[in-house]
Motif scaffolding. Structure first.
Motif, PDB file in Angstrom:
ATOM      1  N   ILE A   7       0.856  -1.175   0.000  1.00 35.08           N
ATOM      2  CA  ILE A   7       0.000   0.000   0.000  1.00 35.08           C
ATOM      3  C   ILE A   7       0.892   1.225   0.000  1.00 35.08           C
ATOM      4  N   ALA A   8       0.644   2.123  -0.950  1.00 37.83           N
ATOM      5  CA  ALA A   8       1.394   3.370  -1.059  1.00 37.83           C
ATOM      6  C   ALA A   8       0.477   4.530  -0.716  1.00 37.83           C
ATOM      7  N   THR A   9       1.058   5.576  -0.104  1.00 37.26           N
ATOM      8  CA  THR A   9       0.268   6.757   0.231  1.00 37.26           C
ATOM      9  C   THR A   9       0.670   7.986  -0.571  1.00 37.26           C
ATOM     10  N   THR A  10       1.759   7.882  -1.343  1.00 36.00           N
ATOM     11  CA  THR A  10       2.229   8.987  -2.180  1.00 36.00           C
ATOM     12  C   THR A  10       2.562   8.467  -3.574  1.00 36.00           C
ATOM     13  N   ALA A  11       2.715   9.390  -4.509  1.00 41.85           N
ATOM     14  CA  ALA A  11       3.082   9.005  -5.874  1.00 41.85           C
ATOM     15  C   ALA A  11       4.451   8.328  -5.895  1.00 41.85           C
ATOM     16  N   ALA A  12       5.400   8.880  -5.151  1.00 49.16           N
ATOM     17  CA  ALA A  12       6.745   8.298  -5.131  1.00 49.16           C
ATOM     18  C   ALA A  12       6.729   6.867  -4.595  1.00 49.16           C
ATOM     19  N   GLU A  13       5.970   6.633  -3.523  1.00 52.68           N
ATOM     20  CA  GLU A  13       5.854   5.274  -2.975  1.00 52.68           C
ATOM     21  C   GLU A  13       5.189   4.344  -3.984  1.00 52.68           C
ATOM     22  N   ALA A  14       4.176   4.841  -4.665  1.00 49.21           N
ATOM     23  CA  ALA A  14       3.462   4.019  -5.652  1.00 49.21           C
ATOM     24  C   ALA A  14       4.412   3.578  -6.762  1.00 49.21           C
ATOM     25  N   ILE A  15       5.175   4.499  -7.281  1.00 52.66           N
ATOM     26  CA  ILE A  15       6.111   4.182  -8.368  1.00 52.66           C
ATOM     27  C   ILE A  15       7.158   3.183  -7.881  1.00 52.66           C
ATOM     28  N   ARG A  16       7.677   3.383  -6.685  1.00 50.75           N
ATOM     29  CA  ARG A  16       8.678   2.469  -6.129  1.00 50.75           C
ATOM     30  C   ARG A  16       8.105   1.059  -5.961  1.00 50.75           C
ATOM     31  N   LEU A  17       6.897   0.956  -5.403  1.00 48.95           N
ATOM     32  CA  LEU A  17       6.290  -0.364  -5.208  1.00 48.95           C
ATOM     33  C   LEU A  17       6.023  -1.069  -6.533  1.00 48.95           C
ATOM     34  N   VAL A  18       5.549  -0.333  -7.524  1.00 53.38           N
ATOM     35  CA  VAL A  18       5.276  -0.943  -8.826  1.00 53.38           C
ATOM     36  C   VAL A  18       6.576  -1.370  -9.490  1.00 53.38           C
ATOM     37  N   GLU A  19       7.621  -0.556  -9.396  1.00 57.29           N
ATOM     38  CA  GLU A  19       8.929  -0.952  -9.946  1.00 57.29           C
ATOM     39  C   GLU A  19       9.447  -2.207  -9.259  1.00 57.29           C
ATOM     40  N   GLN A  20       9.291  -2.269  -7.950  1.00 58.23           N
ATOM     41  CA  GLN A  20       9.806  -3.390  -7.161  1.00 58.23           C
ATOM     42  C   GLN A  20       9.040  -4.680  -7.420  1.00 58.23           C
ATOM     43  N   HIS A  21       7.722  -4.610  -7.479  1.00 55.99           N
ATOM     44  CA  HIS A  21       6.901  -5.823  -7.513  1.00 55.99           C
ATOM     45  C   HIS A  21       6.326  -6.186  -8.871  1.00 55.99           C
ATOM     46  N   ARG A  22       6.277  -5.246  -9.810  1.00 54.82           N
ATOM     47  CA  ARG A  22       5.702  -5.488 -11.140  1.00 54.82           C
ATOM     48  C   ARG A  22       4.326  -6.159 -11.048  1.00 54.82           C
ATOM     49  N   PRO A  23       3.353  -5.456 -10.451  1.00 55.79           N
ATOM     50  CA  PRO A  23       2.013  -6.032 -10.302  1.00 55.79           C
ATOM     51  C   PRO A  23       1.280  -6.121 -11.633  1.00 55.79           C
TER      52      PRO A  23
END
Length: 157
Positions: A67-83
């Motif tokens: 779960i991300a709460t900011t745009a930067a966190e969202a981009i990092r999580l998607v880069e890391q996990h490739r959902p």
């Protein structure tokens, strides 16, 4: 047992998953391939709403990767996990909103979003178009609306 059964299919050269919500492959045949749930990143800055959305997704058989709460966190999580996709609130913490995050995620990584928001006016929808959204789910969330949007992910739409 989850409400959704996930089976392997290959889409556009990338290992993707497809589901029939009745537990068989979309083609109507069972797959001998290992099963894995649809994988989703949730972008939501309200902790209670994020937990509710996470539980609804898990009840549908979806694996929530973070779960991300900011745009930067969202981009990092998607880069890391490739959902397979992200659920994206529009009004999130930080200088950037969910639309700009979704556009960047799509342009850099090809991951599309389901916008989960109370804002679905024509101007907002037009601004989000470059993110090639899978769909829009209105708050407060309904499980059937999420299920319908997830079907679009699985169909490759």
């Amino acid at each position: 047992m989850p409400a959704a059964a996930i089976v392997d299919v290959s889409v556009a050269g990338r290992d993707r998953k497809s589901t029939s919500w009745a537990g068989t492959a979309a083609s109507g045949q069972h797959s001998a391939e290992p099963r894995r749930p649809l994988r989703v990143v949730v972008v939501e800055d309200d902790a209670i709403i994020a937990m509710e959305l996470e539980m609804m997704l898990q009840d549908l058989g979806v694996e929530v990767l973070g779960i991300a709460t900011t745009a930067a966190e969202a981009i990092r999580l998607v880069e890391q996990h490739r959902p397979d996709c992200a659920t994206m609130d529009i009004n999130i913490r930080g200088e950037r909103d969910g639309i700009s995050a979704a556009i960047e995620i799509y342009e850099l990584l090809g991951v599309r979003s389901i916008f989960a928001t109370a804002y679905g006016n024509p101007e907002t929808v037009k601004r989000a178009a470059p993110a090639h959204p899978i769909g829009w789910v209105k708050k407060p969330f309904e499980a059937e609306d999420l299920k319908s949007a997830l079907r679009q992910v699985l169909k490759g739409n």
